[in-house]
Design an enzyme around this catalytic site. Structure first.
Site, PDB file in Angstrom:
ATOM      1  N   GLY A  99      26.226 -27.810  42.130  1.00 12.44           N
ATOM      2  CA  GLY A  99      26.046 -28.821  43.171  1.00 12.44           C
ATOM      3  C   GLY A  99      25.287 -28.236  44.337  1.00 12.44           C
ATOM      4  O   GLY A  99      25.216 -27.006  44.487  1.00 12.44           O
ATOM      5  N   CYS A 113      28.039 -22.228  38.781  1.00 11.86           N
ATOM      6  CA  CYS A 113      27.340 -22.195  40.057  1.00 11.86           C
ATOM      7  C   CYS A 113      28.242 -22.682  41.194  1.00 11.86           C
ATOM      8  O   CYS A 113      29.227 -22.026  41.497  1.00 11.86           O
ATOM      9  CB  CYS A 113      26.037 -22.997  39.948  1.00 11.86           C
ATOM     10  SG  CYS A 113      24.887 -22.624  41.273  1.00 11.86           S
ATOM     11  N   TYR A 114      27.975 -23.838  41.789  1.00  9.82           N
ATOM     12  CA  TYR A 114      28.891 -24.338  42.826  1.00  9.82           C
ATOM     13  C   TYR A 114      30.320 -24.410  42.277  1.00  9.82           C
ATOM     14  O   TYR A 114      31.295 -24.126  42.976  1.00  9.82           O
ATOM     15  CB  TYR A 114      28.433 -25.731  43.293  1.00  9.82           C
ATOM     16  CG  TYR A 114      29.303 -26.303  44.396  1.00  9.82           C
ATOM     17  CD1 TYR A 114      29.002 -26.067  45.727  1.00  9.82           C
ATOM     18  CD2 TYR A 114      30.429 -27.068  44.093  1.00  9.82           C
ATOM     19  CE1 TYR A 114      29.801 -26.572  46.744  1.00  9.82           C
ATOM     20  CE2 TYR A 114      31.243 -27.583  45.101  1.00  9.82           C
ATOM     21  CZ  TYR A 114      30.923 -27.338  46.417  1.00  9.82           C
ATOM     22  OH  TYR A 114      31.716 -27.833  47.418  1.00  9.82           O
ATOM     23  N   HIS A 129      23.266 -21.093  35.307  1.00  4.39           N
ATOM     24  CA  HIS A 129      23.361 -22.382  34.605  1.00  4.39           C
ATOM     25  C   HIS A 129      23.147 -22.192  33.103  1.00  4.39           C
ATOM     26  O   HIS A 129      21.996 -22.170  32.646  1.00  4.39           O
ATOM     27  CB  HIS A 129      22.310 -23.357  35.146  1.00  4.39           C
ATOM     28  CG  HIS A 129      22.623 -23.864  36.512  1.00  4.39           C
ATOM     29  ND1 HIS A 129      23.407 -24.974  36.731  1.00  4.39           N
ATOM     30  CD2 HIS A 129      22.294 -23.396  37.739  1.00  4.39           C
ATOM     31  CE1 HIS A 129      23.538 -25.177  38.034  1.00  4.39           C
ATOM     32  NE2 HIS A 129      22.869 -24.227  38.673  1.00  4.39           N
ATOM     33  N   GLU A 145      23.501 -24.315  30.856  1.00  2.00           N
ATOM     34  CA  GLU A 145      23.102 -25.563  30.186  1.00  2.00           C
ATOM     35  C   GLU A 145      21.589 -25.749  30.134  1.00  2.00           C
ATOM     36  O   GLU A 145      21.097 -26.579  29.388  1.00  2.00           O
ATOM     37  CB  GLU A 145      23.750 -26.774  30.872  1.00  2.00           C
ATOM     38  CG  GLU A 145      23.387 -27.011  32.333  1.00  2.00           C
ATOM     39  CD  GLU A 145      24.209 -26.167  33.298  1.00  2.00           C
ATOM     40  OE1 GLU A 145      24.823 -25.183  32.848  1.00  2.00           O
ATOM     41  OE2 GLU A 145      24.200 -26.477  34.490  1.00  2.00           O
ATOM     42  N   ASP A 165      17.095 -49.251  20.592  1.00  2.00           N
ATOM     43  CA  ASP A 165      18.419 -49.426  21.200  1.00  2.00           C
ATOM     44  C   ASP A 165      19.010 -50.799  20.887  1.00  2.00           C
ATOM     45  O   ASP A 165      20.150 -50.901  20.438  1.00  2.00           O
ATOM     46  CB  ASP A 165      18.345 -49.235  22.722  1.00  2.00           C
ATOM     47  CG  ASP A 165      17.735 -47.897  23.092  1.00  2.00           C
ATOM     48  OD1 ASP A 165      17.689 -47.021  22.205  1.00  2.00           O
ATOM     49  OD2 ASP A 165      17.293 -47.734  24.237  1.00  2.00           O
ATOM     50  N   LYS A 209      19.892 -40.955  23.517  1.00  2.00           N
ATOM     51  CA  LYS A 209      18.881 -41.582  22.659  1.00  2.00           C
ATOM     52  C   LYS A 209      18.899 -41.033  21.224  1.00  2.00           C
ATOM     53  O   LYS A 209      18.869 -41.798  20.258  1.00  2.00           O
ATOM     54  CB  LYS A 209      17.501 -41.341  23.280  1.00  2.00           C
ATOM     55  CG  LYS A 209      16.373 -42.069  22.590  1.00  2.00           C
ATOM     56  CD  LYS A 209      16.260 -43.473  23.108  1.00  2.00           C
ATOM     57  CE  LYS A 209      15.136 -44.235  22.465  1.00  2.00           C
ATOM     58  NZ  LYS A 209      15.076 -45.597  22.991  1.00  2.00           N
TER      59      LYS A 209
END
Ligand code: XMP
Length: 521
Positions: A60, A87-88, A178, A180, A235, A377
């Site tokens: 964050g 992180c944060y 991070h 990710e 979709d 997706k």
């Protein structure tokens, strides 16, 4: 939509990082069900009700040293479940558990950094350190200056002495970088280790999703009628097939043909859904209406507004005729619904008014059925495959709601639309023949509002110019032009000019997004 109580659940508490969604993405790849919730919404009661098997604190932009900065409820540390702070999220964990965090002052780190191992083995890091320097992505101004009691250090970087810390006994893990993001090349491995340690079995598969979604749709809808705007896009198609499998003839799809579709598209959609799937399908041929109202309009925003308004009118007209319709089905995806904490607050600029049927439910007093709300997706594509939709249909490039109108800069005429349809068909045929279709996010032709002089045989021509567009992208937000070979471009230009009457010049658009957009209008 699905009954999540049947899944093992992981809770991501969002502190406003730009990349929180990617954490969810990594977990989905591991067949773990997770939900992202902004920290403001997570209190003791929420934690109890959600009953997570593990928790992740996102990064964050705030500083934990600032009074009033975001915090998770203290009760999260008493739940007896593993927690991973990023992180944060790391800093807030340290601060709340008795460590210390200081602000920047020359120790900020943004971008690539290298973490070296410290202090022995940690299951979270199993298989991770290939060398004694693992590349990670850092983005922090503050850093932990003192770890909380019970924690040990397992990795350090030049500006983050506590890059990886853990209190193994309590199952608390905290990293400054991070894992990710793509720039932490082996980051996914940390998530894999974390969820394994937390005891997740990976029960989030498309097969179970399909069964549970069908159950949930039946429960939600009961014996009422559902209407669905079918565009032929992936979709809405997957949503319609799933709902049809759940409630059969209680579903009626409305396919609005606004005269701005590609060659053969209307027939393809009608054949697919009415003939192959036996769905109740209203094929609303409203070409006259749309093209009539668009006559003489060249401003892109005006075109979009007209199409959006007419679409709602037409949809409503047909839906009104369906007795007992109480629900509207939409193919809303997970990225559309993720609530993220916004720290910027400012209104964003409208680049284009995107066309959707967002205003419909309130206007018509309908409740929503959104069975894809929890999917990304590519998961929608996987579900489509699970439901038996043909791969060629599932893999289709996105097609915008306003259709060819925004690929025909200037005034729209039937003549131009017909030429455009033919040129587009040749172009896509070329791309398929060269086996490039699946490497490209989206490809299409735009017909330009300009005639140019050419010579064919011994005669002079004075026909339209067109632009070919093909882009690579991950999410349509940014894009780059596709690097076709000159040979491909030459062959395609020749085919279009030879086969499509009305075009005598072909150009290739090599603009990236930004600064361009994918569509021409
Ligand atoms: P742009 O042109 O904004 O497009 O770079 C990004 C992606 O969105 C599609 N697009 C739309 N999709 N309704 C849609 O459903 C719209 O009004 C619309 N406008 C653009 C575009 O085709 C690309 O995939």
């Amino acid at each position: 939509m699905t009954d999540i109580s049947q899944h093992e659940r992981l809770l991501i508490i969002d502190f406003g990082s730009q990349v929180t969604q990617l954490i969810a993405r990594r977990l989905r790849e591991l067949s773990v069900y997770c939900e992202i919730h902004p920290y403001q919404n997570v209190d003791d009661a929420f934690l109890k009700a959600f009953d997570p098997k593990a928790v992740i604190f996102s990064g964050g932009p705030d500083s934990v040293t600032r009074a009033g900065s975001p915090r998770p409820p203290a009760a999260v540390f008493d739940m007896g479940v593993p927690i991973l702070g990023i992180c944060y999220g790391q800093q807030v964990m340290m601060q709340m558990l008795g460590g210390q965090v200081v602000s920047g002052h020359g120790t900020a780190e943004f971008g690539r950094a290298f973490v070296t191992p410290a202090n022995g083995d940690l299951e979270l890091l199993q298989g991770w350190f290939k060398t004694d320097k693992e590349q990670v992505w850092m983005s922090h101004g503050d850093h932990v200056s003192q770890i909380a009691p019970g924690f040990e250090v397992y990795g350090t970087s030049p500006n983050a002495p506590y890059a990886i810390t853990a209190d193994v006994a309590r199952g608390f893990y905290a990293v400054q970088f991070h894992p990710e993001v793509h720039h932490t090349p082996n980051g996914a491995m940390l998530y894999e280790n974390f969820v394994r340690m937390a005891g997740f079995t990976g029960d989030w598969t498309m097969g179970t999703y399909r069964e549970q979604a069908i159950e949930a749709i039946r429960e939600q809808v009961g014996d009422k009628q559902v209407i669905c705007g079918l565009s032929g896009g992936v979709d809405s198609s997957v949503a319609a097939v799933l709902i049809h499998e759940a409630i059969g003839d209680q579903l009626t799809c409305v396919f609005v043909d606004h005269g701005l579709l590609r060659k053969g598209e209307a027939e393809e959609v009608v054949t697919m859904f009415r003939d192959n799937y036996n769905m109740r399908l209203i094929h609303a041929d409203e070409q006259e209406l749309f093209l009539g109202e668009l006559d003489g309009v060249s401003d892109p925003e005006k075109k979009r507004k007209i199409i959006g308004r007419l679409f709602i009118d037409v949809f409503q007209k047909h839906a009104d005729g369906i007795e007992g319709a109480e629900f509207l089905a939409q193919g809303t995806l997970y990225p559309d619904v993720i609530e993220s904490v916004s720290f910027s607050g400012g209104p964003s600029v409208t680049i284009k008014s995107h066309h959707n049927v967002g205003g419909l439910p309130e206007k018509m007093g309908l409740k929503l059925v959104e069975p894809l709300r929890e999917l990304f997706k590519d998961e929608v594509r996987a579900l489509g495959a699970e439901l038996g939709l043909p791969p060629s249909f599932i893999g289709r490039h996105p097609f915008p709601g306003p259709g060819l109108a925004i690929r025909c800069p200037g005034e729209i005429t039937r003549e131009k639309l017909d030429i455009l349809r033919e040129a587009d068909a040749v172009y896509i045929d070329q791309i398929r023949k060269h086996g490039l279709y699946d490497d490209i996010w989206q490809a299409f032709v735009a017909i330009l509002p300009v005639r140019t002089v050419g010579v064919m045989g011994d005669g002079r021509t004075y026909d339209f110019a067109c632009a070919l567009r093909a882009v690579t992208s991950v999410d349509g937000m940014t894009a780059d032009y596709y690097p076709f070979t000159h040979e491909f471009l030459g062959e395609t230009a020749t085919r279009i000019i030879n086969e499509v009457q009305g075009i005598n010049r072909v150009t290739y658009d090599i603009t990236s997004k930004p600064p361009g957009t994918i569509e021409w209008e």
